[in-house]
Design an enzyme around this catalytic site. Sequence first.
Site, PDB file in Angstrom:
ATOM      1  N   GLY A  26      29.164  35.626  55.453  1.00  0.00           N
ATOM      2  CA  GLY A  26      28.422  34.527  56.321  1.00  0.00           C
ATOM      3  C   GLY A  26      27.585  33.852  54.864  1.00  0.00           C
ATOM      4  O   GLY A  26      27.930  34.413  53.978  1.00  0.00           O
ATOM      5  N   LEU A  28      27.307  30.972  54.159  1.00  0.00           N
ATOM      6  CA  LEU A  28      28.597  30.283  53.293  1.00  0.00           C
ATOM      7  C   LEU A  28      27.870  29.117  52.488  1.00  0.00           C
ATOM      8  O   LEU A  28      26.947  28.343  52.477  1.00  0.00           O
ATOM      9  CB  LEU A  28      29.380  29.593  54.332  1.00  0.00           C
ATOM     10  CG  LEU A  28      30.183  30.363  55.253  1.00  0.00           C
ATOM     11  CD1 LEU A  28      30.780  29.325  56.457  1.00  0.00           C
ATOM     12  CD2 LEU A  28      30.634  31.521  54.785  1.00  0.00           C
ATOM     13  N   HIS A  32      32.781  29.671  49.000  1.00  0.00           N
ATOM     14  CA  HIS A  32      33.403  30.109  50.357  1.00  0.00           C
ATOM     15  C   HIS A  32      34.511  28.899  50.767  1.00  0.00           C
ATOM     16  O   HIS A  32      35.718  29.268  51.118  1.00  0.00           O
ATOM     17  CB  HIS A  32      32.728  30.324  51.412  1.00  0.00           C
ATOM     18  CG  HIS A  32      31.779  31.613  51.418  1.00  0.00           C
ATOM     19  ND1 HIS A  32      30.415  31.605  51.200  1.00  0.00           N
ATOM     20  CD2 HIS A  32      31.866  33.009  51.197  1.00  0.00           C
ATOM     21  CE1 HIS A  32      29.928  32.784  51.028  1.00  0.00           C
ATOM     22  NE2 HIS A  32      30.935  33.549  50.852  1.00  0.00           N
ATOM     23  N   LYS A 141      35.688  36.048  41.974  1.00  0.00           N
ATOM     24  CA  LYS A 141      34.406  36.516  41.557  1.00  0.00           C
ATOM     25  C   LYS A 141      34.129  38.146  42.086  1.00  0.00           C
ATOM     26  O   LYS A 141      33.592  38.764  41.033  1.00  0.00           O
ATOM     27  CB  LYS A 141      33.178  36.140  42.357  1.00  0.00           C
ATOM     28  CG  LYS A 141      31.656  36.334  41.863  1.00  0.00           C
ATOM     29  CD  LYS A 141      30.710  35.767  42.663  1.00  0.00           C
ATOM     30  CE  LYS A 141      30.362  36.417  43.905  1.00  0.00           C
ATOM     31  NZ  LYS A 141      29.444  37.416  43.885  1.00  0.00           N
ATOM     32  N   ASP A 142      34.885  38.342  43.073  1.00  0.00           N
ATOM     33  CA  ASP A 142      34.755  39.941  43.131  1.00  0.00           C
ATOM     34  C   ASP A 142      36.251  40.575  42.659  1.00  0.00           C
ATOM     35  O   ASP A 142      36.994  40.967  43.897  1.00  0.00           O
ATOM     36  CB  ASP A 142      34.592  40.018  44.570  1.00  0.00           C
ATOM     37  CG  ASP A 142      33.423  39.611  45.162  1.00  0.00           C
ATOM     38  OD1 ASP A 142      32.365  40.319  45.128  1.00  0.00           O
ATOM     39  OD2 ASP A 142      33.292  38.267  45.610  1.00  0.00           O
ATOM     40  N   GLN A 145      37.506  43.805  43.891  1.00  0.00           N
ATOM     41  CA  GLN A 145      37.791  43.945  45.402  1.00  0.00           C
ATOM     42  C   GLN A 145      39.058  43.274  45.593  1.00  0.00           C
ATOM     43  O   GLN A 145      39.720  43.835  46.486  1.00  0.00           O
ATOM     44  CB  GLN A 145      36.620  43.113  46.136  1.00  0.00           C
ATOM     45  CG  GLN A 145      36.997  42.676  47.457  1.00  0.00           C
ATOM     46  CD  GLN A 145      35.682  42.124  48.256  1.00  0.00           C
ATOM     47  OE1 GLN A 145      34.701  42.347  48.581  1.00  0.00           O
ATOM     48  NE2 GLN A 145      35.833  40.588  48.119  1.00  0.00           N
TER      49      GLN A 145
HETATM   50  P1  AMP Z   1      31.023  37.490  50.659  1.00  0.00           P
HETATM   51  O1  AMP Z   1      30.584  36.562  51.693  1.00  0.00           O
HETATM   52  O2  AMP Z   1      30.187  37.355  49.638  1.00  0.00           O
HETATM   53  O3  AMP Z   1      31.544  38.782  51.172  1.00  0.00           O
HETATM   54  O4  AMP Z   1      32.379  36.494  50.015  1.00  0.00           O
HETATM   55  C1  AMP Z   1      33.512  36.441  50.912  1.00  0.00           C
HETATM   56  C2  AMP Z   1      34.725  36.073  49.779  1.00  0.00           C
HETATM   57  O5  AMP Z   1      34.248  34.930  49.261  1.00  0.00           O
HETATM   58  C3  AMP Z   1      35.166  36.745  48.863  1.00  0.00           C
HETATM   59  O6  AMP Z   1      36.536  36.796  48.835  1.00  0.00           O
HETATM   60  C4  AMP Z   1      34.227  36.498  47.478  1.00  0.00           C
HETATM   61  O7  AMP Z   1      35.266  36.872  46.468  1.00  0.00           O
HETATM   62  C5  AMP Z   1      34.617  34.984  48.007  1.00  0.00           C
HETATM   63  N1  AMP Z   1      33.451  34.539  47.077  1.00  0.00           N
HETATM   64  C6  AMP Z   1      32.173  34.914  47.244  1.00  0.00           C
HETATM   65  N2  AMP Z   1      31.483  33.742  46.046  1.00  0.00           N
HETATM   66  C7  AMP Z   1      32.432  33.218  45.357  1.00  0.00           C
HETATM   67  C8  AMP Z   1      32.393  32.242  44.225  1.00  0.00           C
HETATM   68  N3  AMP Z   1      31.251  31.856  43.911  1.00  0.00           N
HETATM   69  N4  AMP Z   1      33.543  31.652  44.030  1.00  0.00           N
HETATM   70  C9  AMP Z   1      34.704  32.139  44.621  1.00  0.00           C
HETATM   71  N5  AMP Z   1      34.628  32.968  45.675  1.00  0.00           N
HETATM   72  C10 AMP Z   1      33.791  33.471  45.813  1.00  0.00           C
END
Ligand code: AMP
Length: 283
Positions: A26, A28, A32, A141-142, A145
């Site tokens: 979340g 977002l 995202h 970014k991850d 993961q």
């Molecule tokens: P999170 O909500 O941070 O757990 O991220 C959920 C998904 O969004 C994961 O697959 C992250 O790698 C992706 N994500 C988070 N930040 C970014 C970003 N700046 N650019 C691309 N994908 C992202």
Amino acid sequence: MIIVESIEQLSHNPFKSPFALIPTMGNLHSGHINLLNLASNKNYNPVVSIFVNPLQFGPSEDLETYPRSLEQDLEILKEHNCHGVFVPKQEEILKNIENLIAPMSNKLCSKSRPGHFDGVITIVNRLFEVTKPEACVFGMKDFQQQLIIKHLIRQKKYEIEFLSAPTERDKNGLALSSRNNYLQEREKIEASVIFKSLSDMGSELKLLSQTNKKNFLTELESIQKKYTKKIEEQGFEIDYLELSDPETLEKFEFNSNRILIAIAVFFKKVRLIDNLVIDLASS
Ligand code: AMP
């Protein structure tokens, strides 16, 4: 937009096939949304899950204060024509869960966040089991993961297509992250040093690979040291700055032409990560 809040509701197949699951915690932002757009462009109905995963936080990490903004998230998703949202209750997700152990436990983020990826794959596996998507989308970014989820898909023999979305950045280059909310505007500008350093390192490595192949590995270490010092001098505490093989996360030894520059830093007590993959063969 179909909003599902329980596993029981999922048994009625509310999401239209083929759909791609986009697991998030979340809060977002446009990073995202890029994941959602990628799913649509690949002709999958995007389904976003929103679940702040307690298993992926260490005891001294920010589970309690992690930014939560469900109403706003739902608005954003509706605006971007998201097909479905899964917002499960914590008790239901954790009940009788199969606890999994992630591979690569001695690499990059795993070293300083023991158990973090075990928590990630345990929950992602549960989300895959209950939602049964045809595809999933994760962000570059991850980086670690992504590798771990790909491993999970192979290990469990899931027929789920893995889609990878590039990192979305602000205008100064800082990778978007929910944790950027902890920083003041001025600090976000200062934090753009992270990506600037990765880009400069990438250019130096590329040049070096073209001009000094023989001493590449020795020079590589001195570039790594130089940038570690540079970044530290600007007020960042480096957790790691590593040059790795992007397939295995092993130390880069020239087994491949691609090199992963991965970084994690603490800045104003906030942990920020970023990475860049450089193709040494391309001009
Ligand atoms: P999170 O909500 O941070 O757990 O991220 C959920 C998904 O969004 C994961 O697959 C992250 O790698 C992706 N994500 C988070 N930040 C970014 C970003 N700046 N650019 C691309 N994908 C992202």
